[in-house]
Design a protein around this motif. Structure first.
Motif, PDB file in Angstrom:
ATOM      1  N   LYS A  41       8.924 -86.721  49.065  1.00 19.47           N
ATOM      2  CA  LYS A  41      10.044 -86.220  48.268  1.00 19.47           C
ATOM      3  C   LYS A  41      10.098 -86.895  46.901  1.00 19.47           C
ATOM      4  CE  LYS A  41      12.905 -85.107  52.282  1.00 19.47           C
ATOM      5  NZ  LYS A  41      14.177 -85.387  53.008  1.00 19.47           N
ATOM      6  N   ASP A  42      10.611 -86.166  45.914  1.00 23.14           N
ATOM      7  CA  ASP A  42      10.691 -86.682  44.543  1.00 23.14           C
ATOM      8  C   ASP A  42      11.538 -87.948  44.459  1.00 23.14           C
ATOM      9  OD1 ASP A  42       9.090 -84.689  43.547  1.00 23.14           O
ATOM     10  OD2 ASP A  42      10.740 -83.421  42.873  1.00 23.14           O
ATOM     11  N   GLU A  43      12.634 -88.002  45.236  1.00 19.16           N
ATOM     12  CA  GLU A  43      13.492 -89.179  45.162  1.00 19.16           C
ATOM     13  C   GLU A  43      12.788 -90.431  45.670  1.00 19.16           C
ATOM     14  OE1 GLU A  43      15.379 -86.649  48.585  1.00 19.16           O
ATOM     15  OE2 GLU A  43      14.311 -86.283  46.694  1.00 19.16           O
ATOM     16  N   ASN A  46      10.322 -91.393  42.816  1.00 22.92           N
ATOM     17  CA  ASN A  46      11.048 -91.932  41.662  1.00 22.92           C
ATOM     18  C   ASN A  46      11.676 -93.299  41.923  1.00 22.92           C
ATOM     19  OD1 ASN A  46      10.438 -89.626  40.183  1.00 22.92           O
ATOM     20  ND2 ASN A  46      12.317 -88.570  40.781  1.00 22.92           N
ATOM     21  N   LYS A  51       4.732 -95.251  38.956  1.00 28.65           N
ATOM     22  CA  LYS A  51       4.653 -93.977  39.666  1.00 28.65           C
ATOM     23  C   LYS A  51       3.468 -93.991  40.633  1.00 28.65           C
ATOM     24  CE  LYS A  51       4.582 -88.972  39.149  1.00 28.65           C
ATOM     25  NZ  LYS A  51       4.562 -87.821  38.205  1.00 28.65           N
TER      26      LYS A  51
END
Length: 242
Positions: A41-43, A46, A51
């Motif tokens: 997931k992006d969260e 992040n 990254k």
């Protein structure tokens, strides 16, 4: 500890212990590769300082794993994996009398065979690099057994044996291999326990508390940074297996 300029792959790192280990290495300066059976997931991505790269595959699917690492090592600018943390795993708890052969096989295929599937291509590259660290996530259950977890216990006991063999094979090429055996760690599983079950388990733990995912991550950093430890299984269980 400083792991700057080192690349760390943590399997099963979308949540829980795996994510905590990945964050610990990120905080120590490492380049992290996250892995999940489904997309990360992006969260989660992040939440890292640097990254991370992400990989998606089922560790139990040997052909897909082989193809994934073949492509990974071909990527321009990819210099290899310095530290591999084999954390991906599943449970399918049931008493032996009611456990299906399929449930036994699935847990062993994911936890033990999956560890082998990921380790083999990375280990081959580490042999050529003449350095590397492999950390395998075992369990206190693999040391002492547990009612309703014959499949899980067998898979984790197998990981401990695999760890010792890999340590002997890799030592002359400066590859260290160790295992971590967590006990009762705060998780969705422990949160779901009844008060009675929680009290019964806590009564068996000398420190009288469950561990945290950070307790396990701290040991991962220690083992990755200690140049004179190999073939060991470090138990993180509050004294449960004394």
């Amino acid at each position: 500890m400083d792991f700057t300029n080192q690349t760390v792959l943590v399997t099963g790192s979308s949540r829980g212990i795996g994510l905590a280990v990945a964050h610990a290495f990120d905080n120590a300066g490492a380049r992290v590769i996250l892995h999940g059976r489904s997309a990360i997931k992006d969260e989660v991505i992040n939440s890292f300082k640097q990254k991370p790269m992400t990989l998606q595959f089922d560790v139990a699917d040997a052909e897909t794993v082989e193809a994934t690492f073949k492509d990974l090592y071909k990527q321009e600018g990819f210099e290899g994996i310095d530290i591999l943390v084999n954390n991906a795993g599943i449970t399918k708890d049931q008493l032996v009398m009611g456990m299906s052969p399929a449930d036994f096989a699935q847990v062993v295929n994911t936890n033990l065979n999956g560890t082998f599937n990921v380790t083999q291509p990375v280990f081959k590259k580490m042999i050529r690099q003449k350095h590397g660290v492999i950390l395998n996530m075992a369990s206190v259950v693999g040391q002492m057994g547990n009612v309703g977890q014959a499949n899980y216990a067998a898979s984790k006991a197998g990981i401990i044996g695999l760890t010792k063999s890999l340590a002997k094979e890799g030592a002359k090429r400066n590859i260290r291999v160790n295992a971590i055996a967590p006990g009762m760690i705060i998780s969705d599983m422990t949160d779901a326990l009844s008060d009675k079950a929680r009290e019964a388990i806590l009564n068996e733990i000398p420190l009288s508390r469950f561990g945290s995912i950070d307790d396990v991550a701290d040991v991962a950093l220690f083992l990755a940074g200690n140049d004179y430890m190999t073939g060991q299984t470090i138990t993180v269980d509050g004294g449960l297996y004394i």
